[in-house]
Design an enzyme around this catalytic site. Structure first.
Site: not given
Length: 519
Positions: A123, A144, A156, A194
């Site tokens: 991540s 991800h 992802e 993120n």
């Protein structure tokens, strides 16, 4: 290139919570699944744990007994990497350390066939850097998943610098065949979610650090006005303060300490004190009254701990008899209809570019625009809302020089609309407005730099972190110039660079102006 055939074995290396979740997803989709963990016996324990979760799915009638039995038969723990030799895909979910992951994949290259797809669930680390240790990095990709992997739909699919399109496509199609919603993105710090989500936490912490509002009030405004499912403080308590701070720090370092991603000192002190959130019994909030923190939550995911303080809510005040509307209030234009419905007279003034309400005492009520009340005479700011009709709470801010009558009239007006009112300190951009403006900026920049498409960015933020709208969709609703204008004003108040609009956002705003016919 199409998805992997269901007869193709899939391996998961690392059998913690995330590894088990990924294995369960592949297993329920119909693949044979191999489990490996470097700690002896842990893969077998993980297989037992997955079997138990399959039993619970049967009890909840989400899986038939026959499908459970077939899935159990396809699940096999192995004692060494050699047991993964026949796998068509290996997904890694081990410790978030570059050297550990590189060593693992170098070893896997000596075991699996040349056409085996290799994937990392990292991540925060660079997919390119992990794959750089391989002889054939073209088949290496990021997958991800979000925790818990069996429940959250987003994946992802991250292409490193050397990832070949055919292998990224196969990973994408495989995730979709597993019932997930994949989004494609380039290898950038934080990927999509993120990266774009950092301001949601950072701006809440910044408002707190400026002593403008307490965590409970900030969370309540983000939920009840901004439409977010959880506030920043309760969400980071759920994630784990150490985990959330580590991701923030990783993104900040990866962007060469870009000031826009600067970690919070207040959160650092929380981590240093061992107050990590629900898992430690205390974070921003106190959960110590519950022996089992994980089950004491409401539908939104918020904890019902007795230590949760109430948000600041203003006492009832009589509404003003009338307001004078100068302009259409821009993104808050629906307020005019609500005010009339509440029985408060709206007197309209035909003034060019006006976006404010004038109260009977002469004070002004203005939508948060990145400036502060102290810069003006007798002004109360009100925060952005996702939907002013549905919003349950509105935040107001004013300077110490704002007249008490103006403050009272502003409070009474929103209370007449059925809203709870939280009065916070005089911070530019308030809570929701500054947060949404910064999220939009990072999203627009990510698209401009080829990280992902507008559609994938919006999908990722809605599904990955439950945002009520995708950032690009939010920008269209607010007007293409709104975020840039708010950030310009914030940058004047704080010229550190934290709020400077990106070049991409400037271009976005300029293009929007041309589309809308602004000279």
């Amino acid at each position: 290139m199409t998805a992997l055939d269901l007869s193709s074995p899939v391996a998961v290396v690392g059998t913690g919570t995330m590894g088990q979740g990924i294995a369960q997803v592949a297993l329920v989709a119909g693949h044979p699944v191999r489990l490996y963990d470097a700690v002896p016996g842990r893969a077998r324990e993980a297989a037992d744990g997955i079997a138990a979760r399959l039993d619970r799915l049967v009890a909840k009638e989400r899986l038939t007994a026959a499908d459970r039995d077939a899935a159990r038969a396809r699940l096999r723990p192995v004692d060494d990497l050699a047991g993964l030799a026949d796998c068509a895909l290996v997904v890694e979910a081990v410790l978030e350390r570059l050297d550990v992951k590189q060593e693992l994949f170098r070893a896997l290259e000596d075991v699996v066939d040349d056409d085996c797809l290799l994937a990392t669930n990292t991540s925060s680390l660079s997919v390119t850097a992990i794959g750089g240790a391989l002889r054939a990095p073209g088949r290496f990709v990021g997958l991800h998943f979000f925790n818990p992997a069996p429940l959250l739909p987003l994946v992802e699919v991250v292409s490193g610098f050397a990832t070949e399109v055919a292998h990224a496509t196969r990973a994408y199609e495989t995730a979709r065949a597993w019932g997930k919603t994949p989004v494609a993105c380039a290898d950038t710090p934080g990927f999509i979610v993120n990266r774009v989500a950092r301001p949601f936490y950072a701006e809440a912490f910044a408002v707190y650090e400026s002593q403008a509002a307490d965590p409970a009030t900030i969370d309540a405004v983000l939920r009840e006005s901004g439409g977010f499912r959880m506030g920043a403080f309760e969400l980071t308590d759920l994630i784990g303060q150490d985990v959330n701070e580590a991701v923030t720090h990783s993104v900040w370092q990866a962007f060469f300490q870009d000031v826009r991603f600067t970690p919070s000192l207040a959160q650092r002190r929380l981590v240093e004190s061992g107050r990590l959130g629900r898992k430690s019994g205390r974070g921003w909030y106190d959960y110590s009254d519950h022996s089992d923190h994980s089950d004491r939550t409401d539908r939104s995911g918020r904890a019902d701990g007795a230590g949760r303080p109430e948000p600041h809510t203003a006492e009832p005040v009589a509404p003003p008899a009338y307001v004078v509307a100068e302009g259409d209030l821009g993104p808050a234009s629906e307020l005019l209809a609500l005010i009339r419905e509440a029985g408060v007279e709206v007197r309209a003034e035909d003034e060019d570019n006006g976006t404010r309400l004038v109260l009977p005492g002469g004070g002004q009520l203005v939508l948060a625009d990145g400036q502060t009340s102290v810069e003006f005479r007798d002004v109360v700011y009100f925060d952005l809302a996702l939907d002013y009709r549905e919003a349950g709470r509105i935040a107001l801010s004013h300077s110490q020089d704002t007249s008490p009558r103006t403050v009272a009239e502003a409070i009474g007006l929103f209370q007449a609309l059925g809203k709870k009112v939280s009065v916070i300190g005089d911070v530019p951009g308030m809570i929701v407005a500054r947060t949404v403006a910064r999220i939009i900026d990072l999203a627009v920049e990510a698209v401009a730099k080829g990280v992902a498409t507008e559609e994938d960015v919006d999908t990722a933020m809605r599904l990955g972190v439950n945002y009520p709208l995708g950032p690009l969709e939010w920008s269209r609703r607010l007007g293409g110039t709104w975020a840039c204008s708010v950030l310009d004003n914030l940058h004047e108040c704080d010229p550190s660079g934290r709020y400077a609009p990106s070049l991409a956002l400037y271009r976005h705003a300029y293009t929007s102006d041309k589309r809308e016919g602004t000279p």
